[in-house]
Design a protein around this motif. Sequence first.
Motif, PDB file in Angstrom:
ATOM      1  N   ASP A  85       0.965  -1.322   0.045  1.00  0.00           N
ATOM      2  CA  ASP A  85      -0.065  -0.050  -0.049  1.00  0.00           C
ATOM      3  C   ASP A  85       0.885   1.139   0.090  1.00  0.00           C
ATOM      4  N   LEU A  86       0.987   1.842  -1.353  1.00  0.00           N
ATOM      5  CA  LEU A  86       1.977   3.192  -1.481  1.00  0.00           C
ATOM      6  C   LEU A  86       1.375   4.338  -0.345  1.00  0.00           C
ATOM      7  N   LEU A  87       0.298   4.365   0.038  1.00  0.00           N
ATOM      8  CA  LEU A  87      -0.231   5.376   0.788  1.00  0.00           C
ATOM      9  C   LEU A  87       0.350   5.116   2.302  1.00  0.00           C
ATOM     10  N   HIS A  88       0.233   3.854   2.598  1.00  0.00           N
ATOM     11  CA  HIS A  88       0.816   3.530   3.769  1.00  0.00           C
ATOM     12  C   HIS A  88       2.346   3.676   3.984  1.00  0.00           C
ATOM     13  N   LEU A  89       3.008   3.389   2.977  1.00  0.00           N
ATOM     14  CA  LEU A  89       4.399   3.418   2.918  1.00  0.00           C
ATOM     15  C   LEU A  89       4.725   4.825   2.963  1.00  0.00           C
ATOM     16  N   VAL A  90       4.397   5.854   2.137  1.00  0.00           N
ATOM     17  CA  VAL A  90       4.821   7.275   2.080  1.00  0.00           C
ATOM     18  C   VAL A  90       4.540   7.858   3.561  1.00  0.00           C
ATOM     19  N   LEU A  91       3.446   7.559   4.271  1.00  0.00           N
ATOM     20  CA  LEU A  91       3.219   8.007   5.451  1.00  0.00           C
ATOM     21  C   LEU A  91       4.132   7.652   6.682  1.00  0.00           C
ATOM     22  N   ASN A  92       4.647   6.212   6.433  1.00  0.00           N
ATOM     23  CA  ASN A  92       5.476   5.797   7.148  1.00  0.00           C
ATOM     24  C   ASN A  92       7.066   6.249   7.026  1.00  0.00           C
ATOM     25  N   GLN A  93       7.126   7.217   5.952  1.00  0.00           N
ATOM     26  CA  GLN A  93       8.424   7.918   5.839  1.00  0.00           C
ATOM     27  C   GLN A  93       8.397   9.113   6.389  1.00  0.00           C
ATOM     28  N   ARG A  94       7.479   9.471   7.068  1.00  0.00           N
ATOM     29  CA  ARG A  94       7.471  10.759   8.122  1.00  0.00           C
ATOM     30  C   ARG A  94       8.810  11.066   8.678  1.00  0.00           C
ATOM     31  N   ASP A  95       9.082  10.038   9.360  1.00  0.00           N
ATOM     32  CA  ASP A  95      10.444  10.609  10.426  1.00  0.00           C
ATOM     33  C   ASP A  95      11.534   9.759   9.762  1.00  0.00           C
ATOM     34  N   SER A  96      11.727   9.342   8.395  1.00  0.00           N
ATOM     35  CA  SER A  96      12.832   8.737   7.717  1.00  0.00           C
ATOM     36  C   SER A  96      13.639   9.708   7.537  1.00  0.00           C
ATOM     37  N   ALA A  97      15.136   9.233   7.749  1.00  0.00           N
ATOM     38  CA  ALA A  97      16.263  10.073   7.541  1.00  0.00           C
ATOM     39  C   ALA A  97      16.520  10.050   6.239  1.00  0.00           C
ATOM     40  N   GLN A  98      16.219   8.971   5.615  1.00  0.00           N
ATOM     41  CA  GLN A  98      16.733   8.766   3.955  1.00  0.00           C
ATOM     42  C   GLN A  98      15.448   8.854   3.174  1.00  0.00           C
ATOM     43  N   LYS A  99      15.237   9.626   2.440  1.00  0.00           N
ATOM     44  CA  LYS A  99      14.023   9.964   1.442  1.00  0.00           C
ATOM     45  C   LYS A  99      14.305   9.969   0.261  1.00  0.00           C
TER      46      LYS A  99
END
Length: 259
Positions: free
Chosen positions: A185-199
């Motif tokens: 689920d891409l919507l879930h994946l992008v929301l989970n990147q909120r605090d990622s240091a590597q985008k």
Amino acid sequence: MAFITCNFYSEALGLSTSMTVILPQQTTSQIGLTNRSSQKLHKTLYLLHGLSDDDTIWARRTSIERYVAELGLAVVMPNVHQSFYTDMEYGNKYWTFLTEELPVIARSFFPLSDAREDNYVAGLSMGGYGAFKWALRHPDRIAAAGSLSGALDMANHIKDATMPHMNTYFRLIYGEKDITGSNEDLLHLVLNQRDSAQKPLLFQCCGTEDFLYKDNLAFLDAAKQADYPLTYVEGPGTHEWGYWDTHIQQFLKWLPISE
């Protein structure tokens, strides 16, 4: 440029398959084309096809070879049939093939860089879904990704009763599962990147008359919620090669390719 049709065996799929590959070549006397090559390991764009196509389609419907000539960019175009770039519930492991096996095999055959900053992925329709999924699930491997008219809200499509012709495909790929909130689920994946240091950098475009336009608005909204940096382009257009031929050129100009 070298244009190569490569047939090889895939352990992940358990069968012989193919990829179409474009490799940079430095030339000085070729009429009508300026080719550039760094003579080092090449930066690489993995370019993904849509539902009804194969690894040859980008070269047949666009001038991708000409577009990348001045960039010194290698292009690897794999064949994944109608798999949605997924390890299928009833079928082959195309996600494993794409993200684990293909880069290793391609680099064993051709002088391609394995550095994150030298690797990009893009695709149209089903391939846009595969491109963003690869970037968001493996941000340590992909520097930038592009979706052209992408099927970016697959969790919603699977539930869409107005698309009965797709039900068989979806069952073969995902089984009876609701993929909402999963790694499919891409919507879930992008929301989970909120605090990622590597985008990875993301480029998204879709025509306003495209049947996947609502998918693209849904992903755009999720990216905004996640405060995820995104280059978004929309305008008149439908689901057709004239649009993709124009916008793959725009994507290539946007790519963060340095010397």
